[in-house]
Design a protein around this motif. Structure first.
Motif: not given
Length: 615
Positions: A1-17
């Motif tokens: 069962m998915t937890s609230i933490y698994q639902l909300l966790r983020c991956t790394k976004g785009i690096t700014y030039p």
């Protein structure tokens, strides 16, 4: 069962030039963030680039703040989604094209607005300072997310009424001065924000709300300072409130179906029995002295004390027993006439429910649960803590693969606890003839003079000695905490003087609307506390300011409770540290270091104050 933490966790976004990073961005203005060891931090400044455990801990901070400020489940869900969109739960995140930074991506304009009295102080009870590198501190940032949500919701309701949820994030994204005219709402950037609301916020609110409110089962685990089980320790778990359809209930029906008491003793591993509670419930957990029955002259019950005893729902029409009768049976109270149906217990005067609940609140429940006199209650309590039940899957309450428990540590090791079982009886004048009270033996602490001939910090020594009573270093405070300094009683406005030449490391809000100033005196540090508060801009001006012996660095302030009432005594609270390590690098307050909750080089100021000169 998915937890609230698994639902909300983020991956790394785009690096700014590099060529797209503006001069106003904190990526250029603050390329390095100086944080003390153990502080929550990201891997980089990019959205979502923080370890899963860091993100989870920030989610817990936001959830607990929302619960303690009595936000409805849905508001807490909204706040979590806004933080996910803004920073991906990375406290070090910074935008490339603006000054936006931190968990809530606060701009310079936001930070200035939050510091105004009508903004954070009105909503939080204190003035929130997010200036400088403070914007990257996780807990301060979480308070920023909270106050931003509160203000954005107010504006959304004002302009959009029942449709506020579909427009709340606009004010978070565009700022609180945004005017939602038809012309502005037609702008491309606003259409982009409304799409985020439609796709990323609204679809998840129901699911998160259900996850936040779901029942949890947890135990409390008591350990000694050296990590051994704290066995056979009587405890009382109190539920002063429970969630409702509209959020957390503000006051408690102590003897109706909304009240609940759980008595018991810890087992051989220091664990309490499992307790089932609705998500984000507050549990006031009280450890009772082993001799509490002798102190109350309570007869041993024939029933097993480890049995869970709770009030039951009395809403059934077929149930003829009154709530007070049920409470008497469940908690084995010998004087039921003192219980009244529908009796209301007020948990706290202010909006915020503190982690260290005031003794008055705990006393109210002990009066109900143990049928005791108010004057006796302080002798019964070894430890007290308010705990918010976190969502399933959290790390804070997990001590094993299939076990949820909140771990508390005593401030003594096993041998010290054995010694403590030798009771010292102290006469105590009350409405009764006398009462016995357990008095713990204070831990020994060096009181050598850091330096002879320092200047006494106020112009005259007080009549009330800083070596006695609650004023003394190492005197007992809330729960198991010890007093980390000496209190020098003095009238409000009394000038506070630098005890020697030095440099002001920082000036900041300290306690109950007073300030503290940390001064590096060359080979040691002095923390001068409970001073009159200064505006944030004046606090900043003091940073790294040299001072000479005798310079006035502040004035004694007035301690004011969250409900606006003033403390009876006013004082200068003085703490001393043997080394001159900057508090900016290693914080002076470290709550995990019991019993003083201060840095390990803390020293008793008494000997130094005794040797001070008056002029």
């Amino acid at each position: 069962m998915t937890s609230i933490y698994q639902l909300l966790r983020c991956t790394k976004g785009i690096t700014y030039p590099d060529e797209k990073i503006a001069a106003v961005s904190h990526l250029r203005r603050t390329p390095l963030i100086d944080k003390p060891a153990g502080a929550l931090r990201g891997n980089s400044r990019i959205h979502g680039d923080a370890e899963p455990d860091v993100q989870d801990r920030i989610i817990d901070i936001l959830v607990e703040l929302g619960a303690r400020y009595k936000l409805p489940y849905r508001d807490i869900a909204h706040m979590l989604l806004m933080c996910k969109i803004a920073s991906g739960f990375n406290p070090d995140a910074a935008a490339s094209s603006t000054s936006a930074a931190g968990l809530g991506q606060y701009t310079e304009a936001n930070i200035a607005e939050v510091a105004k009295p009508q903004m954070s102080k009105q909503r939080l009870g204190f003035t929130l300072d997010l200036s400088g590198q403070s914007v990257f501190e996780a807990e301060r940032g979480a308070y920023g997310v909270l106050v931003s949500h509160m203000k954005s919701k107010e504006l959304a309701i004002k302009h959009f009424g029942k449709e506020y949820e579909n427009n709340l994030y606009i004010f978070q994204h565009e700022g609180w001065n945004f005017q939602p005219t038809s012309e502005n709402m037609a702008l491309e950037k606003i259409r982009h924000v409304t799409k985020i609301i439609k796709d990323i916020i609204v679809p998840f609110l129901d699911r998160l709300e259900n996850m936040l409110s779901a029942n949890c089962e947890l135990s409390f685990k008591l350990l000694t300072k050296d990590g051994l089980a704290f066995r056979d320790q009587p405890y009382l778990a109190i539920f002063p409130s429970r969630p409702s359809v509209n959020g957390l209930v503000a006051c408690v029906q102590g003897t109706t179906q909304q009240g609940k008491f759980v008595f018991g003793k810890t087992d051989q591993s220091g664990l309490t029995l499992p307790i089932t509670a609705a998500g984000l419930s507050e549990i006031v957990f009280v450890i009772l002295t082993k001799h509490y029955k002798e102190l109350l002259n309570v007869q041993e019950s024939s029933k097993n004390e480890s049995q869970v005893k709770t009030t039951r729902d009395s809403s059934s029409r077929n149930d003829t027993e009154t709530t007070a009768q049920k409470q008497q049976k469940i908690n084995q109270i010998s004087h039921p006439k003192q219980l009244r149906d529908n009796h209301t217990i007020q948990p706290h005067d202010g909006r915020y429910l503190w982690r260290r609940p005031p003794m008055e609140l705990v006393e109210n429940y002990l009066l109900e649960a143990l049928n005791t006199q108010r004057s006796a209650t302080s002798a019964l309590v070894e430890f007290k803590r308010s705990h918010i039940v976190l969502p399933k899957g959290n790390r804070a309450q997990n001590v094993g693969a299939d076990q949820s428990a909140v771990v508390f540590r005593a401030d003594k090791n096993i041998n010290e606890l054995k010694e403590r079982e030798k009771i010292t009886e102290v006469p105590h004048t009350t409405v009764q003839q006398s009462i016995t009270k357990l008095v713990p033996v204070a831990l020994a602490r060096s009181e050598k003079a850091l330096q002879l001939g320092l200047l006494f910090p106020i112009p005259c020594k007080p009549a009330a000695c800083y070596r006695s009573g609650s004023r003394a270093f190492n005197s007992t405070r809330a729960s198991t905490r010890r007093h980390a300094g000496c209190d020098i009683y003095a009238p409000v406005g009394t000038e506070v003087r630098a005890m020697a030449d030095g440099v002001i490391e920082q000036c900041y809000p300290f306690y109950c609307q007073t300030d503290a100033i940390d001064v590096n005196h060359g080979s040691f540090l002095v923390r001068y506390c409970e001073l009159m508060p200064r505006p944030p801009e004046d606090q900043k001006k003091l940073l790294r300011t040299p001072v000479k012996r005798g310079d006035v660095i502040g004035k004694v302030g007035q301690l004011i409770n969250p409900d606006g009432s003033k403390f009876q005594h006013t004082m200068l609270h003085v703490e001393m540290y043997e080394t001159n390590i900057s508090p900016l690098k290693e914080q002076l307050t470290q709550k995990q270091l019991v019993p003083f909750q201060r840095r390990s080089d803390l020293i008793d100021p008494s000997g130094t104050l005794d040797s001070c000169e008056q002029v």
